[in-house]
Design a protein around this motif. Structure first.
Motif, PDB file in Angstrom:
ATOM      1  N   LEU A 317      20.275 -10.899 -13.934  1.00 16.29           N
ATOM      2  CA  LEU A 317      21.523 -10.983 -14.715  1.00 16.29           C
ATOM      3  C   LEU A 317      21.583 -12.294 -15.492  1.00 16.29           C
ATOM      4  N   VAL A 318      21.350 -13.391 -14.796  1.00 12.69           N
ATOM      5  CA  VAL A 318      21.396 -14.707 -15.445  1.00 12.69           C
ATOM      6  C   VAL A 318      20.237 -14.824 -16.441  1.00 12.69           C
ATOM      7  N   VAL A 319      19.060 -14.445 -16.000  1.00  9.63           N
ATOM      8  CA  VAL A 319      17.863 -14.554 -16.823  1.00  9.63           C
ATOM      9  C   VAL A 319      18.047 -13.803 -18.131  1.00  9.63           C
ATOM     10  N   HIS A 320      18.523 -12.563 -18.006  1.00 11.73           N
ATOM     11  CA  HIS A 320      18.678 -11.732 -19.197  1.00 11.73           C
ATOM     12  C   HIS A 320      19.691 -12.325 -20.157  1.00 11.73           C
ATOM     13  N   SER A 321      20.824 -12.797 -19.639  1.00  7.74           N
ATOM     14  CA  SER A 321      21.846 -13.362 -20.518  1.00  7.74           C
ATOM     15  C   SER A 321      21.276 -14.536 -21.296  1.00  7.74           C
ATOM     16  N   LEU A 322      20.477 -15.361 -20.627  1.00  2.71           N
ATOM     17  CA  LEU A 322      19.936 -16.541 -21.302  1.00  2.71           C
ATOM     18  C   LEU A 322      18.983 -16.141 -22.426  1.00  2.71           C
ATOM     19  N   TYR A 323      18.015 -15.285 -22.121  1.00  2.00           N
ATOM     20  CA  TYR A 323      17.027 -15.014 -23.174  1.00  2.00           C
ATOM     21  C   TYR A 323      17.555 -14.056 -24.232  1.00  2.00           C
ATOM     22  N   LYS A 324      18.395 -13.104 -23.831  1.00  2.00           N
ATOM     23  CA  LYS A 324      18.829 -12.130 -24.831  1.00  2.00           C
ATOM     24  C   LYS A 324      19.793 -12.740 -25.837  1.00  2.00           C
ATOM     25  N   ALA A 325      20.723 -13.578 -25.357  1.00  2.00           N
ATOM     26  CA  ALA A 325      21.630 -14.252 -26.292  1.00  2.00           C
ATOM     27  C   ALA A 325      20.820 -15.107 -27.259  1.00  2.00           C
ATOM     28  N   ILE A 370       6.684 -14.214 -18.599  1.00  2.00           N
ATOM     29  CA  ILE A 370       5.502 -15.049 -18.438  1.00  2.00           C
ATOM     30  C   ILE A 370       5.872 -16.335 -17.722  1.00  2.00           C
ATOM     31  N   PRO A 371       5.132 -16.732 -16.709  1.00  2.00           N
ATOM     32  CA  PRO A 371       5.426 -17.983 -16.026  1.00  2.00           C
ATOM     33  C   PRO A 371       5.119 -19.177 -16.931  1.00  2.00           C
ATOM     34  N   PRO A 372       5.790 -20.292 -16.792  1.00  2.00           N
ATOM     35  CA  PRO A 372       6.753 -20.647 -15.736  1.00  2.00           C
ATOM     36  C   PRO A 372       8.197 -20.367 -16.134  1.00  2.00           C
ATOM     37  N   LEU A 373       8.395 -19.423 -17.056  1.00  2.00           N
ATOM     38  CA  LEU A 373       9.772 -19.205 -17.487  1.00  2.00           C
ATOM     39  C   LEU A 373      10.531 -18.382 -16.459  1.00  2.00           C
ATOM     40  N   VAL A 374      11.865 -18.484 -16.572  1.00  2.00           N
ATOM     41  CA  VAL A 374      12.712 -17.892 -15.546  1.00  2.00           C
ATOM     42  C   VAL A 374      12.597 -16.363 -15.575  1.00  2.00           C
ATOM     43  N   GLY A 375      12.204 -15.824 -16.731  1.00  2.00           N
ATOM     44  CA  GLY A 375      12.026 -14.385 -16.818  1.00  2.00           C
ATOM     45  C   GLY A 375      10.979 -13.889 -15.830  1.00  2.00           C
ATOM     46  N   PHE A 376       9.989 -14.705 -15.568  1.00  2.00           N
ATOM     47  CA  PHE A 376       8.955 -14.355 -14.588  1.00  2.00           C
ATOM     48  C   PHE A 376       9.587 -14.197 -13.196  1.00  2.00           C
ATOM     49  N   ILE A 377      10.462 -15.143 -12.878  1.00  2.00           N
ATOM     50  CA  ILE A 377      11.120 -15.079 -11.567  1.00  2.00           C
ATOM     51  C   ILE A 377      11.953 -13.802 -11.479  1.00  2.00           C
ATOM     52  N   GLY A 378      12.706 -13.542 -12.551  1.00  2.00           N
ATOM     53  CA  GLY A 378      13.540 -12.341 -12.548  1.00  2.00           C
ATOM     54  C   GLY A 378      12.710 -11.106 -12.288  1.00  2.00           C
ATOM     55  N   LYS A 379      11.574 -11.001 -13.002  1.00  2.00           N
ATOM     56  CA  LYS A 379      10.728  -9.825 -12.869  1.00  2.00           C
ATOM     57  C   LYS A 379      10.098  -9.763 -11.473  1.00  2.00           C
ATOM     58  N   GLY A 475      26.030 -14.817   5.122  1.00  2.00           N
ATOM     59  CA  GLY A 475      25.006 -15.452   5.946  1.00  2.00           C
ATOM     60  C   GLY A 475      23.590 -15.232   5.414  1.00  2.00           C
ATOM     61  N   TYR A 476      23.453 -14.361   4.400  1.00  2.00           N
ATOM     62  CA  TYR A 476      22.111 -14.014   3.930  1.00  2.00           C
ATOM     63  C   TYR A 476      21.473 -15.195   3.210  1.00  2.00           C
ATOM     64  N   ALA A 477      20.226 -15.492   3.570  1.00  2.00           N
ATOM     65  CA  ALA A 477      19.540 -16.638   2.972  1.00  2.00           C
ATOM     66  C   ALA A 477      18.712 -16.187   1.770  1.00  2.00           C
ATOM     67  N   VAL A 478      19.126 -16.638   0.583  1.00  2.00           N
ATOM     68  CA  VAL A 478      18.404 -16.311  -0.640  1.00  2.00           C
ATOM     69  C   VAL A 478      17.314 -17.364  -0.844  1.00  2.00           C
ATOM     70  N   ASP A 479      16.155 -16.920  -1.246  1.00  2.00           N
ATOM     71  CA  ASP A 479      15.072 -17.884  -1.452  1.00  2.00           C
ATOM     72  C   ASP A 479      14.330 -17.533  -2.742  1.00  2.00           C
ATOM     73  N   LEU A 480      14.636 -18.266  -3.796  1.00  2.00           N
ATOM     74  CA  LEU A 480      13.970 -18.038  -5.082  1.00  2.00           C
ATOM     75  C   LEU A 480      12.809 -19.012  -5.230  1.00  2.00           C
ATOM     76  N   TYR A 481      11.699 -18.551  -5.800  1.00  2.00           N
ATOM     77  CA  TYR A 481      10.578 -19.452  -6.056  1.00  2.00           C
ATOM     78  C   TYR A 481       9.795 -18.920  -7.241  1.00  2.00           C
ATOM     79  N   LEU A 482       9.050 -19.826  -7.852  1.00  2.00           N
ATOM     80  CA  LEU A 482       8.271 -19.419  -9.022  1.00  2.00           C
ATOM     81  C   LEU A 482       6.971 -18.749  -8.584  1.00  2.00           C
ATOM     82  N   PHE A 483       6.231 -19.457  -7.703  1.00  2.00           N
ATOM     83  CA  PHE A 483       4.975 -18.870  -7.221  1.00  2.00           C
ATOM     84  C   PHE A 483       4.692 -19.380  -5.823  1.00  2.00           C
ATOM     85  N   ARG A 484       4.353 -18.491  -4.925  1.00  2.00           N
ATOM     86  CA  ARG A 484       4.074 -18.936  -3.569  1.00  2.00           C
ATOM     87  C   ARG A 484       2.710 -18.411  -3.104  1.00  2.00           C
ATOM     88  N   GLU A 485       2.443 -17.158  -3.389  1.00  2.00           N
ATOM     89  CA  GLU A 485       1.176 -16.599  -2.928  1.00  2.00           C
ATOM     90  C   GLU A 485       0.835 -15.406  -3.820  1.00  2.00           C
TER      91      GLU A 485
END
Lengths: 768, 124
Positions: A317-325, A370-379, A475-485
């Motif tokens: 949601l956030v990613v799309h708003s940023l790049y589409k606008a 495409i990494p390292p952009l936030v769109g990669f994380i979204g996808k 209580g749910y733990a959200v964990d966002l990362y660009l690349f881990r494995e």
């Protein structure tokens, strides 16, 4: 006036311009102060009573979901209004544009912040109406007007369904406050009205967020000026439906019906829209269809409903708003500076418009995932959530795979092609736009890069609080990362890039082929819409001609028929004639005078109805009137009888005088219809008799009469109770009655003295 | 007697509806007179019929000594008669003026506001 205004050179659109930038900027800063509490998982709830009698409060709920939306609305709003000062600042109607845009912003902020569902609906409709005004901003173009009306009718109809859903939900949950409704998910889902509520809410959300089969209005809405497309029809308003589904997830979500409705509609919209996006040659249309795709994906993942899916949804949601606008603003600059948005015309703009290119390129890379952009994380997180699903795994993952690959192509079409290569001839010589315009794409692009490099910030500010609010579990733990494995999701990403690159290489022949396929497809939504409207108009015309025939006789017939059906159906449905009638007892003790007067009145009425002679009719009417007066005398109503006699004499005199100037009664032409008329008249007569028998068989409530009998002398010093009622207890009624007679007399006088017209309605000159 | 009145009112209403359905506006007017008489009788009889005891308070008493007729429907009917007369007088004037201007009492021919030609065109 408008012209001279247009000639005045305005700096950044004049006061309307800078005020319009200052307001969203101030709201953005103001909203930031809630970030601390929300990021800590503590929603803010404040409010005042608005219409307490109807349980409507003006209350605000700020949690992760609404704050994310509020910041997007005010933040992108600031950039869009700044952009508009240059894009439309010299437009003669610019202040009007700003007014509509501000109206929209208020509506949208209210929509996402309201805690009360009724207030939410009011704001929801404000966004619908302001969207209508903004799409139709170029009101001199038929296409704009059509698109605006289409958007209004589609979203407005959905809005009505939504309102009905709100009322049902409010009754089931016992409150219109979201903060209370959301806690009662189990009660709501178990209630027999749940399917109805769900359908009505989804009708509102699907139309607003242009989900298939209501998708067709959104590409047409691109008739609006580009800042509007960037703001309303990409970043904010169309996400209103997504917001609603996300917001209602704790209350309505989690059932099979919810899952399949959203997953199927969302998934289908996603794939359908991304295929259509590739087909377009107008870059703005490409972006419009990719927006549809994004809305579909958001719907899909709200439906999927797992914590991972909601996390992916919030990130996307956030990613799309940023790049589409950013991309919309970019294509607006290109359009503004070159005069075209055609993908086949635009080439090599990069060197002429470097800053626009930079902003657009970052946004496009983010859209391509495409990494390292936030769109990669979204996808990545969409893939991850899709692969973790325990049902519909293949459908969800496959949908996102197809859409992401096509997104990759769309990103290439909208930025790579126009900005690279050899400069091509365009209607205007291209040059860089003013700073107020390129700052938007550049800033949004930087955010795409920044959040990509620092996913923890994105997580802490938006994704985690939003996920808590939508998933309903703090209580749910959200964990966002660009690349881990290197995992399945990452491999899917690589496959996406490869597929996307291949598709991009062949996208021009592909476009031609898709064009032919869609040409051959018999189901077309946009022309279909026209046929629906035409059908609606034909239906309205048909029923108007049927009911409004212009023939007085038919109107009266319809009125009496409705009366007969209404009374008859009520008597039948209520079984109202369920008593024994004591015929013998009722005629016992009746004297000759009683029988005589009844026979007189009845005969007089029948004679009036059947005679062809005016004089007979007048005489018969007189018999009826005198007969009624006799009934009043026999049954102890001397005052009424006197009045009746006086009036009866006057009526006969008036009719007789008028007869001197009026022709004979003609009956011949009514002959065919007379049996039907007689049948209807007879039916109504029987029904009235039945109702009256019902009334006199029942008990009588004498409380008022008893009061008047006891109060007449002590309170009003009158011994004639009827007179006391008229001139004392109900004096205002009597005054009104006198006023009616005076008005009738004045009107009659005016009619008799007024200008005469001849048969054609013309005023003859020679008469006086 | 109430039952008898009920049947009589039924006949009155039937006759007036029949008259009001006619194309001749003068007959419509006759129907209007009859239906207001019928309506008055309905109200009057609904309050029950009491012979030979008008709702009066005898000298020296504060309230009627014995049972008297129901005063309330009488007051209502009195008002209704007068208003019905006002309506009738106005309608009659309207009929009279219509005939003077249009030369007809047939409502089908009174098409100044909604001419038949305009309707035929709208249908296209």
């Amino acid at each position: 006036m408008a012209k001279s205004e247009a000639e005045v050179a305005r700096v950044y659109g004049g006061p309307a311009g800078w005020i319009s930038v200052a307001i969203p900027a101030a709201i953005f800063v103001w909203m930031l102060q809630y970030m601390g509490a929300v990021a800590a998982g503590q929603p803010v709830l404040v409010g005042i009573d608005w219409v307490p009698s109807m349980d409507i409060r003006l209350s605000v709920l700020i949690d992760g979901l609404s704050l994310t939306f509020a910041l997007l609305i005010s933040g992108i709003g600031t950039l869009v209004t700044l952009y508009s000062t240059k894009y439309l600042g010299n437009h003669p109607e610019y202040p009007r544009f700003v007014l509509f845009l501000m109206l929209f912003m208020v509506g949208m902020l209210g929509l996402v912040l309201s805690d009360n569902l009724i207030a939410l609906f009011v704001f929801w409709e404000i966004t619908t109406i302001s969207s209508y005004l903004l799409i139709g901003f170029s009101s001199d173009e038929a296409k704009s007007r059509r698109s605006a009306l289409q958007a209004l009718l589609v979203t407005g109809t959905g809005g009505l369904a939504f309102l009905a859903g709100i009322i049902l939900l409010g009754n089931v949950a016992g409150s219109f406050e979201l903060s209370e409704v959301l806690g009662q998910g189990d009660v709501i889902r178990a209630h027999p009205l749940y399917p109805a509520i769900l359908i009505l809410f989804l009708a509102g959300a699907f139309t607003k967020s242009a989900q298939f089969p209501f998708h067709f209005w959104l590409p047409n809405a691109m008739a609006a000026p580009t800042p509007v497309s960037a703001y309303l029809h990409s970043a904010t308003m169309v996400k209103g439906g997504v917001y609603l589904m996300a917001r209602m997830n704790p209350a309505l979500g989690g059932t099979d019906a919810w899952f399949w409705a959203l997953v199927i509609a969302g998934g289908f919209t996603t794939v359908f829209a991304s295929v259509l996006a590739i087909r377009q040659t107008d870059i703005k249309q490409v972006l419009a269809y990719t927006t549809l795709m994004a809305l579909g994906a958001l719907t899909l993942f709200i439906g999927a409903g797992t914590a991972a899916a909601i996390t992916g949804m919030m990130a996307f949601l956030v990613v799309h708003s940023l790049y589409k606008a950013a991309l919309f603003l970019m294509i607006g600059i290109v359009d503004h500076e070159t005069g075209t948005r055609d993908v086949d015309t635009l080439r090599g703009l990069g060197r002429k418009m470097p800053l626009t290119f930079l902003g657009g390129a970052i946004a496009a890379l983010s859209m391509a995932g495409i990494p390292p952009l936030v769109g990669f994380i979204g996808k990545e997180f969409l893939y991850k959530a899709g692969l973790d699903m325990d049902r519909a795994t293949l459908w969800i993952t496959g949908t996102i795979f197809a859409a992401s690959a096509l997104m990759f192509v769309a990103a290439g079409i909208s930025v790579l092609r126009p900005f690279t290569g050899k400069l091509a001839q365009t209607p205007q010589t291209p040059h860089e736009g003013p700073w107020a315009m390129w700052i938007g794409p550049l800033l949004l692009g930087s955010l795409s890069l920044g959040f990509g490099l620092f996913p923890d910030t994105l997580e802490a500010w938006f994704v985690a609080p939003g996920t808590w609010a939508v998933y309903g579990d703090y209580g749910y733990a959200v964990d966002l990362y660009l690349f881990r494995e290197v995992n399945a999701a990452f491999l899917l990403s690589l496959a996406t890039f490869a597929t996307g690159a291949v598709l991009y290489a062949i996208h021009r022949p592909l476009r031609g082929w898709l064009g032919r396929v869609f040409e051959a497809n018999p189901i077309k939504f946009d022309p279909g819409w026209d046929r629906v409207l035409d059908g609606l108009k034909a239906l309205a015309g048909w029923q108007t001609r049927l009911l409004q025939s212009g023939v007085l006789q038919r109107y009266i017939f319809t009125v009496f028929l409705t009366l007969a059906v209404g009374i008859g159906a009520t008597i039948w449905a209520k079984d109202a004639m369920d008593f024994r009638i004591d015929w013998v007892g009722s005629v016992e003790g009746l004297q000759f005078k009683h029988w005589a007067v009844v026979v007189f009145v009845t005969a007089g009425a029948i004679l009036t109805a059947i005679t062809t002679s005016r004089m007979t009719a007048i005489a018969a009417l007189g018999v009826v009137g005198i007969g009624v007066a006799l009934i009043f005398i026999i049954f102890s109503a001397p005052d009424v009888a006197i009045t009746q006699l006086l009036v009866e004499v006057l009526v006969v005199v008036l009719v007789a005088v008028a007869m001197l100037k009026l022709p004979q009664l003609g009956l011949a032409r009514d002959r065919k219809r007379r049996p039907v008329h007689a049948a209807l008249a007879g039916t109504i007569g029987v029904l009235v008799t039945m109702v009256m028998i019902g009334v006199v068989q029942g008990n009588i409530d004498r409380r008022l009469t008893d009061f008047f009998e006891v109060a007449s002398w002590p309170e009003a010093y009158g011994r004639n109770i009827v007179n006391v009622i008229l001139v004392d207890f109900r004096a205002i009624d009597t005054f009104g009655e006198i006023a009616v007679v005076v008005i009738a007399a004045l009107a009659a006088y005016a009619l008799l003295r007024g200008t005469r017209y001849d048969r054609n309605g013309d005023k003859p000159e020679d008469r006086t | 007697m109430e039952l008898l009145i009920a049947i009589m009112v039924g006949v009155l209403v039937a006759a007036s509806v029949y008259l009001m359905l006619a194309r001749n506006v003068l007959r419509f007017l006759f129907g209007l007179i009859l239906i207001s008489n019928a309506a008055n009788l309905v109200i009057f009889a609904s309050g029950r019929l009491t012979p030979q005891s008008p709702p009066l308070i005898p000298e020296g008493a504060d309230a009627p000594v014995e049972l008297v007729a129901n005063a309330l429907p009488q007051a209502l009917v009195l008002t209704a008669i007068v208003i019905g007369f006002g309506l009738f007088a106005f309608a009659l004037t309207l009929v009279y003026r219509t005939y003077q201007n249009l030369g007809t009492l047939n409502s089908d021919e009174m098409r100044l506001a909604e001419p038949v030609e305009a309707k035929a065109e709208a249908r296209k």
